[in-house]
Scaffold this active site. Structure first.
Site, PDB file in Angstrom:
ATOM      1  N   ASP A 130      80.400  35.687  28.179  1.00  0.00           N
ATOM      2  CA  ASP A 130      80.843  36.420  26.992  1.00  0.00           C
ATOM      3  C   ASP A 130      81.134  35.442  25.846  1.00  0.00           C
ATOM      4  OD1 ASP A 130      81.839  39.099  26.008  1.00  0.00           O
ATOM      5  OD2 ASP A 130      83.668  37.930  25.711  1.00  0.00           O
ATOM      6  N   GLU A 159      75.791  35.100  26.143  1.00  0.00           N
ATOM      7  CA  GLU A 159      75.850  36.041  25.027  1.00  0.00           C
ATOM      8  C   GLU A 159      76.245  35.198  23.817  1.00  0.00           C
ATOM      9  OE1 GLU A 159      78.388  39.642  23.103  1.00  0.00           O
ATOM     10  OE2 GLU A 159      79.258  37.868  23.995  1.00  0.00           O
TER      11      GLU A 159
HETATM   12  C1  NOJ Z   1      81.267  40.714  23.693  1.00  0.00           C
HETATM   13  C2  NOJ Z   1      81.354  41.906  24.578  1.00  0.00           C
HETATM   14  O1  NOJ Z   1      80.055  42.356  24.873  1.00  0.00           O
HETATM   15  C3  NOJ Z   1      82.160  42.931  23.825  1.00  0.00           C
HETATM   16  O2  NOJ Z   1      82.134  44.174  24.451  1.00  0.00           O
HETATM   17  C4  NOJ Z   1      83.561  42.399  23.677  1.00  0.00           C
HETATM   18  O3  NOJ Z   1      84.310  43.305  22.894  1.00  0.00           O
HETATM   19  C5  NOJ Z   1      83.564  41.030  22.996  1.00  0.00           C
HETATM   20  N1  NOJ Z   1      82.567  40.167  23.528  1.00  0.00           N
HETATM   21  C6  NOJ Z   1      84.909  40.348  23.159  1.00  0.00           C
HETATM   22  O4  NOJ Z   1      85.069  39.884  24.468  1.00  0.00           O
END
Ligand code: NOJ
Length: 562
Positions: free
Chosen positions: A208, A281
Site C-alpha cells: 500500500d 501500489e
Molecule cells: C491505498 C488503498 O488502496 C486505499 O484504499 C487506502 O485508503 C489508502 N491506500 C490509504 O492506505
C-alpha cells in the site's frame, strides 16, 4: 548440475490476480460484513472462474476508519474477519486448489490505535516513542499553524495537532499517522511482519502507498504555482490519486530513499522458496518512475494505473499499452494491467454506464487480457457490476466524510451471489449488509449468470480459459496500431486483438475469431465465440458481402491464418 530456473517462468509474470475486498466478498457468519471463512468457502468459485491468485485487502486488527488500511496490529486478524486459524485455513484451501494468495501490507502509516502511536502520545514531545512518527512543532508565534502546507489525500491539512501542542503528519485520515521510515525500528518492524506472513505461507504482498514511506527530510512546503492549491492527489477530485495533469513538486512522495526499503525486502522474499513476490501500489508521476520500483533487485511488479484514467478511445488505449510496455522493457519487468479496483469507479460506469458502458467494459477487459504481464481484476467486475449510487447516510469512506465528495463506497458494495433480494447470498444473514445492496440486483448474481452464455460472468470464464491457451503463450512482443482513429489492433505472436471504439461497424482482419466481447452480427446463432469464423483481410475497411464485421464498442481475438 544445478537446476536452471528460467527467471521468466515465475507464476506472477502472467498471472490473473483477483482482488478480494474482504468486507464485501462473502460473509461466513451472517453479520453483514465479509470475512475470511466466507472467502475460503468461495475459493472453488475463483478456481472455476480461472484466476491464478487472489489479493486480499487488509484483514488485520483495525478500528476500520479506512476499512482496514488503518492497521493496529500487523500480525493478527481482526475478529470481524476471523482469526489466525481462519487465515491459515484460507491459505491451505487456496493452495490446495492451485490458487496463490497475496496479502496487503500497509507500511506508510499505522492506525492511531497501534501500540506505537498510543505510546507516542503518552510519552510526549521529544520522546523516543514520538520519533517513530512525524511529530513537529507548528508554525506561527503560538505554533497553531500546521508545520507545512501539505494536504491529506482525503482532504484538508495533512497535519493534526495533539493536546500538548505538537502536530503529527497523516497523508490520509488523522487516524492513519505516517511512520518515520528514517527511524530504524520501522524497517525492522516491517521485516518481521513480512517474515511472519511468509512463514505462514503467503505467496506475495501488495504494498500500500509504496511510493510514500519516505518524505523529503526537512518536510519543506510543497512548491505550488500562484493560483494552485497544495495537494497530494485527492480521491475523486479532478486531480485524482492516480491522475496528474502535469508534473508537480511532490516532497511527500517518491523519494529516492524508498528504493533501499525494497532492496531489503527483496532479499527477504528471495530467501523463501516458491517465487514469493510483491506488487507496489505506487502512484508515481511517470512510467519511468514506476519502472524504478521494479528494477531486478526491488519489487516484482507495480500496478499500472494508466488505463484507469484513459478515456474510451483507441488512441488513448494504444498509448497506455505502448508506454507501459516500453517502460517495463527498460528494466525487464513484467507489466500489470488494471481496469477497476476498490479505489476507483467501476469501469462499466466509467465508460458511460448502461448497456453501452458494459459493452465497452467487456471490450476493454478482452484487450487487457490479451496483453503480456499480469491482469488484476476487481471482485464483481466479472458480474458486470456498475458503481452503486450509495445514499449519503450509508457512505463510510473517510474521503467522503472529510470532503463531502461521493468517495469510494459505490464500488465496495457487497457482491450478489444468488437470490432476488438483499443480501443476495452474500451471507447466511437476512437483510442488508454493511453497505446496502441495490434492489433488482438478482439478475446480476453469480447464480443467475451461471450457464447463461451471454452473461458477463460466462464471458469472463471463457476469456480467462482462452487466455491460458492462446495469450500467455504468445510471447512478449506486441505491435500496436490504430487504424483510422477508432480501431485498435494489437498483435501478439499469432494472436490479433481488435477493439472498435468508434460508432460504426468495422471489418475484421483475416483470421479465425476465437472470442468476441459481444455477439458478432453475421453469426447466425448469435454465439459470441463461434470458433472458426473467418474475417476478411484489411482491418477496418467497410464491409462487403461475406465480411465479418466488428460492431462498435466490441473487441475480438483472432488467430492469425496459418
Ligand atoms: C491505498 C488503498 O488502496 C486505499 O484504499 C487506502 O485508503 C489508502 N491506500 C490509504 O492506505
Amino acid at each position: 548440475m544445478a537446476d536452471f530456473i528460467d527467471p521468466k517462468s515465475e507464476w506472477w509474470r502472467q498471472a490473473v490476480c483477483y482482488e478480494v475486498y474482504v468486507r464485501s466478498f462473502a460473509d461466513g457468519d451472517g453479520d453483514g460484513v465479509g470475512d475470511l471463512p466466507g472467502i475460503t468457502a468461495r475459493l472453488p468459485y475463483l478456481r472455476d472462474l480461472g484466476v491464478d491468485a487472489l489479493w486480499i485487502t487488509p484483514f488485520y486488527p483495525s478500528p476500520q476508519h479506512d476499512h482496514g488500511y488503518d492497521v493496529a496490529d500487523y500480525t493478527g486478524v481482526d475478529p470481524l474477519f476471523g482469526d489466525l486459524a481462519a487465515a491459515d485455513d484460507l491459505l491451505a484451501g487456496a493452495h490446495e486448489l492451485g490458487l496463490r494468495v497475496i496479502v496487503d501490507l500497509v507500511p506508510n502509516h499505522t492506525s492511531s490505535e497501534h501500540a506505537w502511536f498510543a505510546a507516542a502520545l503518552a510519552a510526549g514531545p521529544g520522546s523516543p516513542e514520538r520519533a517513530r512518527y512525524l511529530f513537529r512543532q507548528g508554525r506561527g508565534p503560538e505554533g497553531d499553524l500546521p508545520p507545512n502546507n501539505w494536504q491529506s489525500v482525503f482532504g484538508g491539512p495533512a497535519w493534526t495537532r495533539v493536546e500538548d501542542g505538537e502536530w503529527y503528519l497523516h497523508l490520509f485520515d488523522p487516524t492513519q499517522p505516517d511512520l518515520d521510515w528514517r527511524h530504524p525500528d520501522v524497517g525492522d518492524l516491517f521485516e518481521d511482519v513480512l517474515r511472519f506472513w511468509l512463514d505462514r505461507g503467503v505467496d506475495g504482498f501488495r504494498i500500500d502507498v509504496a511510493h510514500g514511506l519516505y518524505k523529503v527530510e526537512d518536510l519543506r512546503d510543497q512548491v505550488v504555482g500562484q493560483d494552485e492549491q497544495a495537494g497530494s492527489g485527492a480521491v475523486n477530485s479532478t486531480q485524482t490519486m492516480v491522475e496528474r495533469d502535469a508534473l508537480r513538486d511532490e516532497p511527500m512522495w517518491d523519494q529516492p530513499e524508498v528504493h533501499e526499503v525494497y532492496r531489503r525486502w527483496r532479499k527477504v522474499l528471495d530467501f523463501y522458496d516458491g517465487d514469493r513476490m510483491a506488487v507496489a501500489e505506487a502512484w508515481t508521476q511517470t512510467s519511468d518512475s514506476m519502472a524504478r520500483f521494479v528494477r531486478s533487485d526491488e519489487l516484482h511488479q507495480s500496478f499500472n494505473f494508466h488505463w484507469l484514467t484513459a478515456p474510451w478511445s483507441a488512441a488513448a488505449f494504444a498509448e497506455v499499452v505502448e508506454q507501459t510496455l516500453s517502460a517495463m522493457a527498460l528494466v525487464d519487468a513484467s507489466a500489470t494491467w488494471v481496469l477497476s479496483n476498490h479505489d476507483v469507479e467501476r469501469h462499466p460506469s466509467r465508460y458511460g454506464g448502461g448497456e453501452r458502458g458494459l459493452a465497452r467494459a467487456r471490450a476493454a477487459t478482452l484487450a487487457m487480457l490479451a496483453l503480456p504481464g499480469s491482469a488484476y481484476l476487481y471482485q464483481g467486475e466479472e458480474l458486470g457490476l456498475e458503481q452503486v449510487d450509495v445514499a449519503p447516510e450509508h457512505r463510510q469512506d473517510p474521503s467522503y466524510l472529510r470532503t463531502g465528495e461521493p468517495g469510494r463506497d459505490g464500488c465496495r458494495v457487497p457482491i450478489p451471489w444468488s437470490g432476488d433480494h438483499a443480501p443476495y447470498g452474500f451471507g447466511p444473514g437476512s437483510g442488508q449488509p454493511w453497505i446496502p445492496q441495490p434492489e433488482g440486483w438478482g439478475p446480476q448474481s453469480v447464480a443467475a449468470q451461471t450457464g447463461n452464455q451471454d452473461s458477463t460472468l460466462e464471458f469472463y470464464r471463457r476469456a480467462l480459459a482462452l487466455r491460458r491457451s492462446v495469450a500467455t503463450t504468445a510471447g512478449d512482443e506486441v505491435a500496436v496500431e490504430v487504424v483510422d482513429t477508432d480501431l485498435l489492433v494489437l498483435r501478439r505472436g499469432d494472436l490479433t486483438v481488435v477493439v472498435n471504439t468508434g460508432s460504426t461497424p468495422r471489418a475484421l482482419p483475416a483470421g479465425e475469431v476465437l472470442i468476441a466481447s459481444a455477439p458478432l452480427p453475421d453469426d447466425p446463432d448469435g454465439d459470441p465465440d463461434a470458433p472458426g469464423t473467418p474475417g476478411t483481410g484489411t482491418p477496418g475497411t467497410a464491409g462487403t458481402a461475406g465480411t465479418r464485421l466488428l460492431p462498435p464498442d466490441t473487441a475480438a481475438w483472432l488467430a492469425d491464418p496459418s
